[in-house]
Write a protein that holds these residues in place. Sequence first.
Motif, PDB file in Angstrom:
ATOM      1  N   GLU A 136      33.362 -24.768 -42.471  1.00  0.00           N
ATOM      2  CA  GLU A 136      32.454 -23.772 -41.903  1.00  0.00           C
ATOM      3  C   GLU A 136      31.304 -24.578 -41.174  1.00  0.00           C
ATOM      4  O   GLU A 136      30.973 -24.037 -39.961  1.00  0.00           O
ATOM      5  CB  GLU A 136      31.721 -23.107 -43.110  1.00  0.00           C
ATOM      6  N   ILE A 137      30.961 -25.784 -41.587  1.00  0.00           N
ATOM      7  CA  ILE A 137      30.087 -26.660 -40.848  1.00  0.00           C
ATOM      8  C   ILE A 137      30.956 -27.012 -39.412  1.00  0.00           C
ATOM      9  O   ILE A 137      30.237 -27.012 -38.135  1.00  0.00           O
ATOM     10  CB  ILE A 137      29.777 -27.816 -41.272  1.00  0.00           C
ATOM     11  N   ARG A 138      32.294 -27.336 -39.428  1.00  0.00           N
ATOM     12  CA  ARG A 138      32.961 -27.567 -38.021  1.00  0.00           C
ATOM     13  C   ARG A 138      33.032 -26.518 -37.172  1.00  0.00           C
ATOM     14  O   ARG A 138      32.808 -26.547 -36.075  1.00  0.00           O
ATOM     15  CB  ARG A 138      34.426 -28.094 -38.610  1.00  0.00           C
ATOM     16  N   ASN A 139      33.154 -25.172 -37.829  1.00  0.00           N
ATOM     17  CA  ASN A 139      33.200 -24.044 -37.066  1.00  0.00           C
ATOM     18  C   ASN A 139      31.848 -23.670 -36.335  1.00  0.00           C
ATOM     19  O   ASN A 139      31.879 -23.472 -34.957  1.00  0.00           O
ATOM     20  CB  ASN A 139      33.617 -22.818 -37.653  1.00  0.00           C
ATOM     21  N   GLU A 140      30.849 -23.821 -36.904  1.00  0.00           N
ATOM     22  CA  GLU A 140      29.466 -23.640 -36.421  1.00  0.00           C
ATOM     23  C   GLU A 140      28.933 -24.627 -35.545  1.00  0.00           C
ATOM     24  O   GLU A 140      28.556 -24.191 -34.358  1.00  0.00           O
ATOM     25  CB  GLU A 140      28.383 -23.485 -37.714  1.00  0.00           C
ATOM     26  N   ALA A 141      29.406 -25.818 -35.896  1.00  0.00           N
ATOM     27  CA  ALA A 141      28.965 -26.920 -34.938  1.00  0.00           C
ATOM     28  C   ALA A 141      29.954 -26.638 -33.477  1.00  0.00           C
ATOM     29  O   ALA A 141      29.260 -27.252 -32.452  1.00  0.00           O
ATOM     30  CB  ALA A 141      29.412 -28.183 -35.625  1.00  0.00           C
ATOM     31  N   LEU A 142      31.103 -26.377 -33.645  1.00  0.00           N
ATOM     32  CA  LEU A 142      31.947 -26.365 -32.558  1.00  0.00           C
ATOM     33  C   LEU A 142      31.360 -25.153 -31.492  1.00  0.00           C
ATOM     34  O   LEU A 142      31.252 -25.097 -30.447  1.00  0.00           O
ATOM     35  CB  LEU A 142      33.308 -25.915 -32.880  1.00  0.00           C
ATOM     36  N   LEU A 143      31.025 -24.012 -32.203  1.00  0.00           N
ATOM     37  CA  LEU A 143      30.426 -22.754 -31.291  1.00  0.00           C
ATOM     38  C   LEU A 143      29.243 -23.314 -30.845  1.00  0.00           C
ATOM     39  O   LEU A 143      29.000 -22.979 -29.584  1.00  0.00           O
ATOM     40  CB  LEU A 143      30.349 -21.625 -32.481  1.00  0.00           C
ATOM     41  N   LEU A 144      28.115 -23.944 -31.667  1.00  0.00           N
ATOM     42  CA  LEU A 144      27.040 -24.079 -31.167  1.00  0.00           C
ATOM     43  C   LEU A 144      26.964 -25.223 -29.845  1.00  0.00           C
ATOM     44  O   LEU A 144      26.526 -25.183 -29.021  1.00  0.00           O
ATOM     45  CB  LEU A 144      25.941 -25.048 -32.156  1.00  0.00           C
ATOM     46  N   PHE A 145      27.988 -26.210 -30.305  1.00  0.00           N
ATOM     47  CA  PHE A 145      28.175 -27.313 -29.106  1.00  0.00           C
ATOM     48  C   PHE A 145      28.841 -26.712 -27.741  1.00  0.00           C
ATOM     49  O   PHE A 145      28.237 -26.921 -26.863  1.00  0.00           O
ATOM     50  CB  PHE A 145      29.375 -28.398 -29.821  1.00  0.00           C
ATOM     51  N   ILE A 146      29.904 -25.953 -27.909  1.00  0.00           N
ATOM     52  CA  ILE A 146      30.227 -25.064 -26.728  1.00  0.00           C
ATOM     53  C   ILE A 146      29.374 -24.206 -25.710  1.00  0.00           C
ATOM     54  O   ILE A 146      29.088 -24.251 -24.913  1.00  0.00           O
ATOM     55  CB  ILE A 146      31.506 -24.626 -26.989  1.00  0.00           C
ATOM     56  N   ALA A 147      28.724 -23.607 -26.825  1.00  0.00           N
ATOM     57  CA  ALA A 147      27.680 -22.443 -26.092  1.00  0.00           C
ATOM     58  C   ALA A 147      26.570 -23.269 -25.700  1.00  0.00           C
ATOM     59  O   ALA A 147      25.966 -22.873 -24.526  1.00  0.00           O
ATOM     60  CB  ALA A 147      27.494 -21.362 -26.998  1.00  0.00           C
ATOM     61  N   GLY A 148      25.951 -23.993 -26.411  1.00  0.00           N
ATOM     62  CA  GLY A 148      24.666 -24.630 -25.875  1.00  0.00           C
ATOM     63  C   GLY A 148      24.910 -25.690 -24.687  1.00  0.00           C
ATOM     64  O   GLY A 148      24.054 -25.719 -23.907  1.00  0.00           O
ATOM     65  N   HIS A 149      26.026 -26.309 -24.677  1.00  0.00           N
ATOM     66  CA  HIS A 149      26.202 -27.317 -23.391  1.00  0.00           C
ATOM     67  C   HIS A 149      26.520 -26.387 -22.401  1.00  0.00           C
ATOM     68  O   HIS A 149      25.761 -26.583 -21.231  1.00  0.00           O
ATOM     69  CB  HIS A 149      27.658 -28.137 -23.849  1.00  0.00           C
ATOM     70  N   GLU A 150      27.432 -25.543 -22.502  1.00  0.00           N
ATOM     71  CA  GLU A 150      27.473 -24.614 -21.088  1.00  0.00           C
ATOM     72  C   GLU A 150      26.402 -23.857 -20.610  1.00  0.00           C
ATOM     73  O   GLU A 150      26.264 -23.934 -19.425  1.00  0.00           O
ATOM     74  CB  GLU A 150      28.903 -23.591 -21.766  1.00  0.00           C
ATOM     75  N   THR A 151      25.640 -23.062 -21.606  1.00  0.00           N
ATOM     76  CA  THR A 151      24.811 -22.259 -21.073  1.00  0.00           C
ATOM     77  C   THR A 151      23.499 -22.940 -20.178  1.00  0.00           C
ATOM     78  O   THR A 151      23.006 -22.692 -19.353  1.00  0.00           O
ATOM     79  CB  THR A 151      24.149 -21.203 -22.055  1.00  0.00           C
TER      80      THR A 151
END
Length: 461
Positions: free
Chosen positions: A263-278
């Motif tokens: 669950e930590i991996r999934n949330e970190a991955l989503l936050l990483f991709i979305a935060g980096h891109e936007t």
Amino acid sequence: MSVTQDILPFDRIPGPEGNVLSGLLPQFNSDPLGLLTESFRRYGDLVAYRFGPKLGPLKKTIIAAYHPDLVHQLLMETERTFGRDSDGFRATHDLVGDGLMTTEGSYWRRRRHVLQPLFTPKRVAHYTDLMAAEAERILEEQDRRVDQRLDLHHAMMRYSLRVVGRALFGTELDDVEGELHELIPKANRGIMARTTQIPKLPLTVPTPTNRMFLRTREGLYDLITRIIERSSAAETTGNADTIVSRLRAARDPETGEPLTEQEIRNEALLLFIAGHETTAMGLTFGLHQIGRHPEVQREIAAEIDAHHAEGGTAAEYAQNRETLGRAALSEGLRLFPSVHMTERVARVDLELGGYHIPAGTSVFVVPWVTHRHPEFWPDPERFDPTRFVGGKRDRPKYSYLPFGGGPRVCIGEHFALLASGVLLEALLRRHRIVSHDERISMKVLNSIRPDKEVWTTFEKR
């Protein structure tokens, strides 16, 4: 819900025809923004788009709602009469698994309860110093270059990678930059391919698209696992106050249990991709526009100079939502919202814009078009930051939605705007932006991004 004389039937919603076999799918795949914008101009605030054959079980009609009042209904009723179980939503879930952005219902509510406190304005303000340090680092690296031209998109991707990486993981990520910038476009292409696939094929069917999708997913999981391992090492050396460390300390509000490593991996991955891109996309398009409008740039620089002359700090300027600098960044996001389109699905039969919408119908929300609605944005293609200054902001709430809205509004909004404001302040305090291209050539997948270099110069003031 029964259809009365006051509510028009679904098949009366106007829209372009497309061809007999594939509907509008070819036009949507080749130029989605052009198709959506032109159909709004021709058909109005509610438009029907047919994808797939004109007749038969593969036919699918999707509605787009462009007026802020319709968008308000859609987003505020998300989780009640509208859900997110769309083709794009499922494709994203297939890629990154369960997480805040890929689930609904009680799981989503519990996860929102865990994550929301990590992104309040007060909490995000703690990252101002690291943002300022990374902004200075980007500018110092550029000042040392012999060739003063730079690819603005690449520089902003590097800045956002460093900021988001340090905030999430407390560690340096420059060595994975190339790997990440190869995986993210593949992920975007994979999501778009599965979203528009007719018919939908299970990932177990070994098509070229499915094989690429699975390889990309494996690459992303491997990358984020390695990064989290670094984060764990950083925690043992005293750099413990990161978003990942707070996820480790968080507890499920119903069960009291900690999040699992997956669950930590999934949330970190989503936050990483979305935060980096936007963050990177907002800065790239916003700074390019500022570089194309020297008069606006001079006013922002003068505002920054006056702020410092009065004893103000860089952090105070970046956090101030009433500056012309913030207005210019907001106007950039109006013209070039990173998430140009999202989708909802009607859970029940309902009425929208005077038409009957059957349960199961997909509805597009398209910030790209709504941000150009001439009723609320006169001369909509013109870059004009004063639209966001003072009383000029008296518009319907959902005429502007670069971060979405309703209960599913992006939790990273404050983080992205602060990181952008910090970089803008540091840049214009000592430099002038010169944009060498009149327009940025774009590619449109599940987000918009430049498809080639954005040549720019930072000249010393």
